[in-house]
Write an enzyme that holds these catalytic residues in place. Sequence first.
Site, PDB file in Angstrom:
ATOM      1  N   ASP A  27       0.807  -1.223   0.000  1.00 42.08           N
ATOM      2  CA  ASP A  27       0.000   0.000   0.000  1.00 42.08           C
ATOM      3  C   ASP A  27       0.840   1.273   0.000  1.00 42.08           C
ATOM      4  O   ASP A  27       0.447   2.292  -0.583  1.00 42.08           O
ATOM      5  CB  ASP A  27      -0.996   0.001   1.170  1.00 42.08           C
ATOM      6  CG  ASP A  27      -0.345  -0.157   2.532  1.00 42.08           C
ATOM      7  OD1 ASP A  27       0.812  -0.620   2.596  1.00 42.08           O
ATOM      8  OD2 ASP A  27      -0.991   0.176   3.541  1.00 42.08           O
ATOM      9  N   GLU A  50       9.880 -10.250  -1.683  1.00 37.92           N
ATOM     10  CA  GLU A  50      10.883  -9.191  -1.781  1.00 37.92           C
ATOM     11  C   GLU A  50      12.310  -9.731  -1.776  1.00 37.92           C
ATOM     12  O   GLU A  50      13.204  -9.126  -2.391  1.00 37.92           O
ATOM     13  CB  GLU A  50      10.706  -8.198  -0.625  1.00 37.92           C
ATOM     14  CG  GLU A  50       9.469  -7.334  -0.729  1.00 37.92           C
ATOM     15  CD  GLU A  50       8.224  -7.947  -0.115  1.00 37.92           C
ATOM     16  OE1 GLU A  50       7.172  -7.274  -0.090  1.00 37.92           O
ATOM     17  OE2 GLU A  50       8.299  -9.113   0.340  1.00 37.92           O
ATOM     18  N   HIS A 113       0.403   0.055  10.743  1.00 40.80           N
ATOM     19  CA  HIS A 113       0.716  -1.308  10.336  1.00 40.80           C
ATOM     20  C   HIS A 113       2.068  -1.336   9.612  1.00 40.80           C
ATOM     21  O   HIS A 113       2.562  -0.306   9.136  1.00 40.80           O
ATOM     22  CB  HIS A 113      -0.387  -1.876   9.434  1.00 40.80           C
ATOM     23  CG  HIS A 113      -0.481  -1.225   8.095  1.00 40.80           C
ATOM     24  ND1 HIS A 113      -1.068   0.006   7.894  1.00 40.80           N
ATOM     25  CD2 HIS A 113      -0.055  -1.623   6.875  1.00 40.80           C
ATOM     26  CE1 HIS A 113      -1.016   0.329   6.617  1.00 40.80           C
ATOM     27  NE2 HIS A 113      -0.396  -0.642   5.966  1.00 40.80           N
ATOM     28  N   HIS A 114       2.660  -2.483   9.503  1.00 38.75           N
ATOM     29  CA  HIS A 114       3.992  -2.685   8.931  1.00 38.75           C
ATOM     30  C   HIS A 114       5.082  -1.999   9.760  1.00 38.75           C
ATOM     31  O   HIS A 114       6.207  -1.814   9.280  1.00 38.75           O
ATOM     32  CB  HIS A 114       4.086  -2.210   7.477  1.00 38.75           C
ATOM     33  CG  HIS A 114       3.263  -3.005   6.504  1.00 38.75           C
ATOM     34  ND1 HIS A 114       2.785  -4.267   6.785  1.00 38.75           N
ATOM     35  CD2 HIS A 114       2.835  -2.706   5.236  1.00 38.75           C
ATOM     36  CE1 HIS A 114       2.091  -4.710   5.745  1.00 38.75           C
ATOM     37  NE2 HIS A 114       2.107  -3.786   4.794  1.00 38.75           N
ATOM     38  N   GLY A 407      27.119 -15.927  -0.172  1.00 38.86           N
ATOM     39  CA  GLY A 407      26.794 -17.345  -0.129  1.00 38.86           C
ATOM     40  C   GLY A 407      25.384 -17.663   0.326  1.00 38.86           C
ATOM     41  O   GLY A 407      25.172 -18.635   1.055  1.00 38.86           O
ATOM     42  N   ASP A 434      19.242 -29.069  -5.226  1.00 42.02           N
ATOM     43  CA  ASP A 434      17.869 -29.231  -4.752  1.00 42.02           C
ATOM     44  C   ASP A 434      17.606 -28.471  -3.456  1.00 42.02           C
ATOM     45  O   ASP A 434      16.543 -27.881  -3.275  1.00 42.02           O
ATOM     46  CB  ASP A 434      17.513 -30.714  -4.595  1.00 42.02           C
ATOM     47  CG  ASP A 434      18.509 -31.478  -3.741  1.00 42.02           C
ATOM     48  OD1 ASP A 434      19.686 -31.068  -3.661  1.00 42.02           O
ATOM     49  OD2 ASP A 434      18.128 -32.515  -3.158  1.00 42.02           O
ATOM     50  N   ASN A 461      20.719 -34.143  -5.378  1.00 36.38           N
ATOM     51  CA  ASN A 461      21.517 -35.119  -4.623  1.00 36.38           C
ATOM     52  C   ASN A 461      20.948 -35.326  -3.217  1.00 36.38           C
ATOM     53  O   ASN A 461      21.666 -35.656  -2.280  1.00 36.38           O
ATOM     54  CB  ASN A 461      22.997 -34.726  -4.580  1.00 36.38           C
ATOM     55  CG  ASN A 461      23.201 -33.295  -4.111  1.00 36.38           C
ATOM     56  OD1 ASN A 461      22.282 -32.642  -3.627  1.00 36.38           O
ATOM     57  ND2 ASN A 461      24.421 -32.805  -4.263  1.00 36.38           N
ATOM     58  N   GLY A 463      19.267 -33.499  -0.700  1.00 33.77           N
ATOM     59  CA  GLY A 463      19.522 -32.764   0.541  1.00 33.77           C
ATOM     60  C   GLY A 463      20.757 -31.894   0.473  1.00 33.77           C
ATOM     61  O   GLY A 463      21.302 -31.598  -0.589  1.00 33.77           O
ATOM     62  N   GLU A 467      26.741 -29.539   3.342  1.00 31.12           N
ATOM     63  CA  GLU A 467      26.677 -29.573   4.805  1.00 31.12           C
ATOM     64  C   GLU A 467      26.953 -30.976   5.341  1.00 31.12           C
ATOM     65  O   GLU A 467      27.566 -31.139   6.396  1.00 31.12           O
ATOM     66  CB  GLU A 467      25.309 -29.079   5.284  1.00 31.12           C
ATOM     67  CG  GLU A 467      25.144 -27.564   5.270  1.00 31.12           C
ATOM     68  CD  GLU A 467      25.021 -26.994   3.866  1.00 31.12           C
ATOM     69  OE1 GLU A 467      24.780 -27.766   2.912  1.00 31.12           O
ATOM     70  OE2 GLU A 467      25.160 -25.760   3.729  1.00 31.12           O
TER      71      GLU A 467
END
Length: 558
Positions: A27, A50, A113-114, A407, A434, A461, A463, A467
């Site tokens: 708005d 955003e 608001h916001h 990253g 993925d 692969n 997951g 990590e």
Amino acid sequence: MKITIGAFILQQLRTLNIDRIYGVPGDYNLALLELIEQDSHLEFVGNCNELNASYAADGYARLKGAGALITTYGVGDLAALSGIAGAYAESAPVVCLSGTPPLHAMKNHLLLHHTLADGNFDNVMNCFKQFTVAQALITPENAAVEIPRVISRAWTEKKPVYLQLPSDICDVEIEIAQAVTAPQLPPSDKYNVQLAAMALLARIKLAKKPIILVDQMVDRFQLQQLVIDVAHKFAIPLTNMPTAKCIIPETTPGWMGGYSGNLSRPELYEHMAHADCVLSFGVRLVDSTTGYFSHRIPSDAQIDIQPFSLNLGNTSYPAVAAADLLQALLALGENVADHHPAPLPEARHRLATPSETPIDQAYLWQRIQRFIRADDVVVVENGTSGAAIGGMRMPDGVQVVNQPIWGSIGYTLPALLGTMMAAPDRRHLLFIGDGSFQLTAQEVSTLLRYDQKPIIFLINNDGYTIERYILGENSSYNDIGPWDYAKLPAVLNTQATPFSVSVETTQQLELALEHASRQDRLAFIEVKVPMMDTPPVMKEFCNRCNNFNFGLTNPRRA
């Protein structure tokens, strides 16, 4: 000359060659969006959120020179902030325009608001001050000065900036002193340029083992050809940081490959370790780009060339633009060698004949290296894709868009939207894992909505494999939900007809590449590879990450 504040902002954006503005309506920003709707030179591109819009503006800026983003106050601003921080880290000039509550409400600290409903309208601005090089709350009194000041800082420093536009002043007329002109880089001090060039020439002449090391700065300030000319004139070999992949064409005589500490080619690593003159162009030695600080660059050999200064030994030369410095150096010096260094030999591996053999990472990237062609835009997510592409020798004209410093996984899919709109006549390839894809997958719908036609490779692969190599190979926190990825593009836009396929064998991959190359529509190829399969350099990098983050004595994955 009289002009409305909103129209003045749009004029300033056009001086940066911006013709797309990414964002989400809210708005507080609708008055500015109405102006954009009526503007024949600018188009608003609506994103799914955003954060994705900020990534798209970043990708657009990489190829176009600058990008723009529009948000609504508070919720929209903070949703985009990680992307703005990434643009700062990676030197992408993005103009972030925030529609705020009306000026009278902000001045009277109304509970809206916001906001946090506490009357505080400084907190969001304070957040953006940490991640932008210039900011302003626009008012009728300051608009004529602050709008060009802030936007020009994005151009000059190649970093994001932030403007707050109260909703009730977009159509307010102001008077500006002169016609709108494009921002210019700061001029050099001519005397300092000559002193700096002479000092640099003397240093080069003394060197027995020089080398040029480039980072993002060379691309952002369009110094590529000048750097190559200096390298050839003085017979100096070149290398680049991972953040500057393909900024120097990789067929350039004297290019020694990419530099990332002792993860580099051994010949390059040794050359750098024993160099006596390192012309360093805006280089930042970050953990993720140096093989976790494994670089060996003699400190007394480093010559620090920044966009507007030179540091040589104990002497600093301010007000020296890098372009002016290099031009002066070329004018002063005589050719050191009559012949150019030989190009780096290209290693080519024999590719197995396509068959029913399952795809692994080694085969995939050998085949992709043959698939990439001159002038492609290659958008590469961190992880196995980044590691593999980083080690490839690219054809001339290829532009690599990556984010190795900030990253933020998921960055590349929305960034692809920006790169495609910035360079619509080039072929764009995206390589994304993925896990990263699941963060920003909905932006495929925007690509289809705007009839963009990239080739997307989804590396499945199962997951967070990177990590898993750092810590927790079998831990549940590295798992993600199983999606039927190949069916997703059709779901995300019911009016489009994308080419979408899932492949598991080398023969299936070959057929998919052939079909994708002939399509005049978005192509989506899910490539299934084993979970713990990754390029060898990625395994070593993850081991170093583990040691750095958790210490050598910490129990790790065997």
